[in-house]
Motif scaffolding. Sequence first.
Motif, PDB file in Angstrom:
ATOM      1  N   GLU A 209       0.835  -1.205   0.000  1.00  0.00           N
ATOM      2  CA  GLU A 209       0.000   0.000   0.000  1.00  0.00           C
ATOM      3  C   GLU A 209       0.867   1.252   0.000  1.00  0.00           C
ATOM      4  O   GLU A 209       0.592   2.217  -0.716  1.00  0.00           O
ATOM      5  CB  GLU A 209      -0.927   0.001   1.214  1.00  0.00           C
ATOM      6  N   PHE A 213       0.633   4.041  -2.901  1.00  0.00           N
ATOM      7  CA  PHE A 213       0.020   5.320  -2.559  1.00  0.00           C
ATOM      8  C   PHE A 213       1.012   6.363  -2.061  1.00  0.00           C
ATOM      9  O   PHE A 213       0.714   7.556  -2.075  1.00  0.00           O
ATOM     10  CB  PHE A 213      -1.063   5.106  -1.492  1.00  0.00           C
ATOM     11  N   SER A 250      -7.640  -6.456   0.319  1.00  0.00           N
ATOM     12  CA  SER A 250      -7.678  -5.102   0.899  1.00  0.00           C
ATOM     13  C   SER A 250      -7.083  -4.073  -0.061  1.00  0.00           C
ATOM     14  O   SER A 250      -7.570  -2.942  -0.152  1.00  0.00           O
ATOM     15  CB  SER A 250      -6.909  -5.084   2.227  1.00  0.00           C
ATOM     16  N   ILE A 251      -6.053  -4.464  -0.798  1.00  0.00           N
ATOM     17  CA  ILE A 251      -5.443  -3.563  -1.767  1.00  0.00           C
ATOM     18  C   ILE A 251      -6.323  -3.459  -3.015  1.00  0.00           C
ATOM     19  O   ILE A 251      -6.435  -2.392  -3.632  1.00  0.00           O
ATOM     20  CB  ILE A 251      -4.036  -4.066  -2.158  1.00  0.00           C
ATOM     21  N   LYS A 254      -8.913  -0.655  -2.752  1.00  0.00           N
ATOM     22  CA  LYS A 254      -8.350   0.692  -2.893  1.00  0.00           C
ATOM     23  C   LYS A 254      -7.857   0.944  -4.310  1.00  0.00           C
ATOM     24  O   LYS A 254      -7.952   2.050  -4.826  1.00  0.00           O
ATOM     25  CB  LYS A 254      -7.217   0.872  -1.884  1.00  0.00           C
ATOM     26  N   ARG A 257     -10.718   2.000  -6.696  1.00  0.00           N
ATOM     27  CA  ARG A 257     -11.124   3.405  -6.617  1.00  0.00           C
ATOM     28  C   ARG A 257     -10.189   4.298  -7.416  1.00  0.00           C
ATOM     29  O   ARG A 257     -10.627   5.226  -8.106  1.00  0.00           O
ATOM     30  CB  ARG A 257     -11.175   3.864  -5.151  1.00  0.00           C
ATOM     31  N   VAL A 258      -8.890   4.011  -7.356  1.00  0.00           N
ATOM     32  CA  VAL A 258      -7.925   4.825  -8.101  1.00  0.00           C
ATOM     33  C   VAL A 258      -8.167   4.693  -9.604  1.00  0.00           C
ATOM     34  O   VAL A 258      -8.136   5.675 -10.351  1.00  0.00           O
ATOM     35  CB  VAL A 258      -6.483   4.419  -7.750  1.00  0.00           C
ATOM     36  N   PHE A 264      -6.467   9.631  -5.198  1.00  0.00           N
ATOM     37  CA  PHE A 264      -5.937   8.835  -4.095  1.00  0.00           C
ATOM     38  C   PHE A 264      -5.346   9.780  -3.059  1.00  0.00           C
ATOM     39  O   PHE A 264      -5.166  10.983  -3.303  1.00  0.00           O
ATOM     40  CB  PHE A 264      -4.853   7.875  -4.600  1.00  0.00           C
ATOM     41  N   THR A 272      -6.335  15.141  -1.279  1.00  0.00           N
ATOM     42  CA  THR A 272      -6.628  14.233  -2.383  1.00  0.00           C
ATOM     43  C   THR A 272      -5.753  14.607  -3.583  1.00  0.00           C
ATOM     44  O   THR A 272      -5.716  15.767  -3.998  1.00  0.00           O
ATOM     45  CB  THR A 272      -8.113  14.320  -2.795  1.00  0.00           C
TER      46      THR A 272
END
Length: 480
Positions: A209, A213, A250-251, A254, A257-258, A264, A272
């Motif tokens: 993550e 990110f 879990s990744i 996320k 969404r990206v 992100f 953001t």
Amino acid sequence: MNRKNVLIIDDEVEVTSFFTYFLKAKNCHVTVAHSGKEVELLLADNASAGYQLALIDLKLPDANGLELLTAIKNRFPACEAMVMTGYSTIKSAVTAMQLGARDYLEKPFDDLDSLETAIFSVLEKSTERYDRLAQTARHYGMVYAPASPMVKVLSLAEKLAKKAINILIEGETGTGKELMARFLHGTSTRSSFPFVGINCGAIPETLLESELFGHEKGAFTGAVKARKGFFELAHNGTLFLDEIGEAPLSIQVKLLRVIETGEFMRIGGEQTLKSNIRFISATNRSLEQEVEKNGYRADLLYRLEGVKLSIPPLRERPDDIPFIVQDYLEKKFGGTRRVDAEAMALLTAYHWPGNVRQLLNVMNQTAAIHDCPVLLPEHLPANIVESSPRSLANTNGPLAVHRFVEQEAIRFVESVVDRIGSVDEIHFEQLMERIRRLETEIGRHIILKGLKETDGNRQLLSEKLGISKRTLRYILNEKE
């Protein structure tokens, strides 16, 4: 000018004879088929180097010309096709062009100048297109034979590269998925921007993550300063997610969404950020099956799989192996080393579970251990020799004969070259034409020897040599 391989398909001997003489005079190598059955045999010949052009009669007594066109394009993706048609089949000719034919030739062939222009326009474009694609692919580390399934894959990849669409690359480990991703990026409109790659299966979930990110200073223990993640680093470029099937659920949430929003936040951040990224992903297993087992998010797969490219394993494209090996030796040793015919046959027959990566590792190890100009079967790893068919390892078999002839030919050529004076005394094209005539003469003597051994039984000899009786007559220069 390089010789072009041309396939002529027509049941009329007059037509095939006309094109044979016409094209041979233009430095083309011509193969003739008079029926659908003969075409099937040609397409099944794994030793064929492929064709740059096929001229196909739409009306054959035992086959549909449109079906033959499709079969030829599937077997030799780089081969251009032109259909031969009379006035009554013009509509079929248009259909053929929709199926991939480049043009059509209308019978009878009265205007030879126009005929020559039409044919060689297609031939030159075909050669240019293949050469350009092959050169570009080689730049990114992908080498293949002219008739390889990779031609079709790379042709599609080149078209997709310039589209604003995410791509999922499927393929076994070692097939070159990252090389394909770099090819896609390098031939895209984003090529001047970064290409950033990450192996989702090689990084622990706790770090993955942060790698993607980024994080702010103090976001977690050890975060002594702010750090950009791959989403920021790949801005306006390409982010390559290798082994995306290994990304934890879990990744996946996320990441989805990206991809959907382009937005992100860094870990520990409040602002953001936006990033314009083209996503290319790769996997060595079926994500559809993982979705069915609830091991992968279907919505993420749909986002990643804008288009899917599948790279075939090396065992399904053995014709590529000599080209890959030769390319390796040229890059590593400048062409001063080579693999003999029997050793190459062993390499080609091996199943290569590790694909291209394994082949290159074997070549690297073999060349390092055996410092000699010609790599022989005894230099190869035992598992490759032992796993190949017994006939390939038979020192008294056909390959041993081929190896003997090859070695004798090399010795002869080297002795001739050593005795040649200045290159000013050589007219190169005339010399090569005489050598081509010599090839035919050698073939004629082999057949004459075979006729003696078989008491003149041409059918038996054809079967022994693996050629048709028509080819036998052609080599003996006998009329139909």
